[in-house]
Motif scaffolding. Structure first.
Motif, PDB file in Angstrom:
ATOM      1  N   ALA A  55      -0.563   9.105   0.866  1.00 54.99           N
ATOM      2  CA  ALA A  55      -1.950   9.389   0.459  1.00 54.99           C
ATOM      3  C   ALA A  55      -2.029  10.774  -0.193  1.00 54.99           C
ATOM      4  N   ARG A  56      -2.174  11.801   0.625  1.00 57.43           N
ATOM      5  CA  ARG A  56      -2.173  13.168   0.112  1.00 57.43           C
ATOM      6  C   ARG A  56      -1.448  14.066   1.118  1.00 57.43           C
ATOM      7  N   GLY A  57      -0.786  15.104   0.606  1.00 54.13           N
ATOM      8  CA  GLY A  57      -0.067  16.020   1.481  1.00 54.13           C
ATOM      9  C   GLY A  57      -0.986  16.670   2.499  1.00 54.13           C
ATOM     10  N   PRO A  95       8.908  12.072  -4.977  1.00 54.78           N
ATOM     11  CA  PRO A  95       8.028  13.016  -5.691  1.00 54.78           C
ATOM     12  C   PRO A  95       6.702  12.405  -6.165  1.00 54.78           C
ATOM     13  N   HIS A  96       5.837  12.016  -5.211  1.00 55.68           N
ATOM     14  CA  HIS A  96       4.510  11.475  -5.525  1.00 55.68           C
ATOM     15  C   HIS A  96       4.605  10.338  -6.554  1.00 55.68           C
ATOM     16  N   VAL A  97       5.349   9.330  -6.138  1.00 61.30           N
ATOM     17  CA  VAL A  97       5.603   8.206  -7.059  1.00 61.30           C
ATOM     18  C   VAL A  97       5.326   6.849  -6.416  1.00 61.30           C
ATOM     19  N   ALA A  98       4.679   6.851  -5.248  1.00 57.26           N
ATOM     20  CA  ALA A  98       4.515   5.574  -4.528  1.00 57.26           C
ATOM     21  C   ALA A  98       3.872   4.528  -5.432  1.00 57.26           C
ATOM     22  N   ALA A  99       2.823   4.919  -6.136  1.00 56.64           N
ATOM     23  CA  ALA A  99       2.184   3.993  -7.078  1.00 56.64           C
ATOM     24  C   ALA A  99       1.877   4.781  -8.345  1.00 56.64           C
ATOM     25  N   LEU A 100       2.735   4.630  -9.329  1.00 61.10           N
ATOM     26  CA  LEU A 100       2.516   5.383 -10.571  1.00 61.10           C
ATOM     27  C   LEU A 100       1.443   4.700 -11.418  1.00 61.10           C
ATOM     28  N   PHE A 150      -2.950  -2.471 -10.824  1.00 59.98           N
ATOM     29  CA  PHE A 150      -1.508  -2.175 -10.900  1.00 59.98           C
ATOM     30  C   PHE A 150      -1.093  -1.178  -9.809  1.00 59.98           C
ATOM     31  N   LEU A 151      -2.025  -0.290  -9.403  1.00 62.39           N
ATOM     32  CA  LEU A 151      -1.699   0.683  -8.361  1.00 62.39           C
ATOM     33  C   LEU A 151      -1.351  -0.026  -7.052  1.00 62.39           C
ATOM     34  N   GLN A 152      -2.019  -1.158  -6.810  1.00 62.62           N
ATOM     35  CA  GLN A 152      -1.749  -1.899  -5.566  1.00 62.62           C
ATOM     36  C   GLN A 152      -0.313  -2.422  -5.560  1.00 62.62           C
ATOM     37  N   LEU A 167      -7.688  10.211 -13.460  1.00 62.25           N
ATOM     38  CA  LEU A 167      -6.522   9.455 -13.931  1.00 62.25           C
ATOM     39  C   LEU A 167      -5.720   8.903 -12.747  1.00 62.25           C
ATOM     40  N   GLY A 168      -6.297   8.933 -11.568  1.00 63.60           N
ATOM     41  CA  GLY A 168      -5.648   8.352 -10.390  1.00 63.60           C
ATOM     42  C   GLY A 168      -6.708   7.783  -9.470  1.00 63.60           C
ATOM     43  N   ALA A 169      -6.231   7.169  -8.368  1.00 60.73           N
ATOM     44  CA  ALA A 169      -7.173   6.621  -7.385  1.00 60.73           C
ATOM     45  C   ALA A 169      -7.844   7.743  -6.613  1.00 60.73           C
ATOM     46  N   GLY A 170      -7.123   8.840  -6.400  1.00 60.41           N
ATOM     47  CA  GLY A 170      -7.685   9.976  -5.662  1.00 60.41           C
ATOM     48  C   GLY A 170      -8.596  10.808  -6.552  1.00 60.41           C
ATOM     49  N   VAL A 171      -9.596  11.420  -5.927  1.00 58.74           N
ATOM     50  CA  VAL A 171     -10.542  12.245  -6.700  1.00 58.74           C
ATOM     51  C   VAL A 171     -10.687  13.634  -6.082  1.00 58.74           C
TER      52      VAL A 171
HETATM   53  C1  OXD Z   1      -3.508   8.592  -7.307  1.00 62.71           C
HETATM   54  C2  OXD Z   1      -2.183   9.165  -7.133  1.00 62.71           C
HETATM   55  O1  OXD Z   1      -4.450   9.059  -6.686  1.00 62.71           O
HETATM   56  O2  OXD Z   1      -1.318   8.942  -7.965  1.00 62.71           O
HETATM   57  O3  OXD Z   1      -3.615   7.623  -8.088  1.00 62.71           O
HETATM   58  O4  OXD Z   1      -1.932   9.836  -6.146  1.00 62.71           O
END
Ligand code: OXD
Ligand code: NDP
Length: 309
Positions: free
Chosen positions: A223-225, A271-276, A91-93, A65-69
């Motif tokens: 990106a990720r913590g 709070p992890h909202v850069a690209a919802l 839309f994430l971009q 449900l996100g770009a990260g896996v």
């Molecule tokens: C994603 C995220 O991976 O929201 O889409 O971090």
């Protein structure tokens, strides 16, 4: 045949509705209430979820449900032959470009300093540097990194990027591979991390690499913590080598109340909202993957399990 929705801390109802709108015949089960595990073809996943995956004997694909896996690659006893598909939603971009531009401009135009000055009622003009004299470096030139690099080029910044493989992007200096990293870091006054979290990129922003940045540089991590060693970053913020940081992601999320980053004067926390993730466009992208899988068409955005992204 069905999809199981197993997204930790995300209310399922709107997603079930949006997916049903796209694929009315899709049966959707919400974890943990699975009536027929053998019927499950797709697992839509987010967050720290775990399950006995052997129950799903007909699984065709893991969908993120996100770009990260990273959350899917970390699953115990994951059958390796089942494809992992990341969310490929344009839309994430849009969201990421907004987050990155906002934070680059904030550092570039000294707003961190002006905010401090306001709290002390100090009226002091800070120098204004031309964007062409400000070097901004994107760590990761994938779908998000490239979109942000182009937006920064359009604003006139001196843009560079670092990726695994060499590539060409108009007006962007591209460095690649491990040998390119030192050069990339040594000339980036503002770095933005948009790498996937893999065994090769984990803890990449550690003391050794952060010290390679020019003194007074700024760090943006969306990106990720797991990319940043938080204690190393704090140390370099405190000794002035790093001038400020905008952090959207953290080693532990939600960020624990006692974490020093919350109150550090040179850090902004979101709070992890850069690209919802957008409900409608994401539901469309997920439905397209399901359609392709069911009709024997090639899947887009499939992850290379060896590289981890
Ligand atoms: C994603 C995220 O991976 O929201 O889409 O971090
Ligand atoms: P992509 O997979 O499209 O791009 C990844 C980029 O990282 C590619 O340029 C790739 O290089 C590069 N890369 C991977 N491994 C290495 C390595 N070892 N050395 C150098 N470069 C490497 O990812 P996205 O742009 O779509 O997303 C990036 C990350 O952003 C996601 O994985 C996710 O964690 C995070 N994210 C965060 C969000 C938030 O709200 N905070 C929202 C959405 C995503 P190459 O081009 O050569 O393959």
């Amino acid at each position: 045949m069905s999809l199981v929705f197993a997204c930790v801390d995300i209310p399922p109802e709107p997603w079930v509705k949006a997916l049903k709108k796209e694929l009315p015949n899709l049966e959707i089960e919400v974890w943990p209430n699975i009536k027929n595990p053998d019927e499950v073809e797709f697992a839509l996943l987010w967050g720290d979820w775990s399950a006995d995956l052997t129950r799903f004997s007909n699984l065709q694909a893991f969908l993120s449900l996100g770009a990260g896996v990273d959350h899917i690659l970390a699953l115990d006893h994951r059958p390796v032959h089942i494809p992992i598909v990341r969310l490929g939603d344009p839309f994430l971009q849009t969201g990421m470009i907004e987050y990155v531009i906002f934070n680059v401009l904030r550092f570039h135009r000294n707003f961190q300093t002006y905010e401090k000055q306001q709290s002390e009622k100090h009226w002091i003009e800070q120098p204004q540097v031309s964007p062409s004299k400000r070097s901004v470096g994107l760590m990761g030139l994938g779908s998000l990194g490239t979109a942000c690099a182009k937006a920064l080029v359009n604003l006139g910044f001196d843009v560079s990027g670092w990726s695994r493989r060499a590539k060409k992007i108009d007006k962007v200096k591209v460095f690649s591979g491990e040998h390119g990293l030192n050069q990339f870091l040594s000339q980036s006054e503002i770095i933005i991390c948009l790498l996937p979290l893999t065994s090769k990129t984990k803890k990449i922003l550690n003391e050794e690499n952060l010290k390679k940045l020019p003194p007074g540089s700024f760090v943006i991590n969306a990106a990720r913590g797991g990319h940043v060693v938080e204690n190393d970053l704090l140390k370099l913020l405190n000794n002035g080598h790093i001038g400020g940081a905008a952090l959207d992601v953290f080693e532990t999320e939600p960020l624990p109340k006692e974490n020093l980053l919350w109150t550090h004067p040179k850090v902004t926390v979101t709070p992890h909202v850069a690209a919802l993730v957008n409900l409608e466009s994401a539901a469309k992208a997920i439905s397209e993957t399901i359609y392709c899988s069911r009709n024997g068409l090639p899947l887009q955005n499939v992850v290379d399990p060896i590289e981890g992204y």
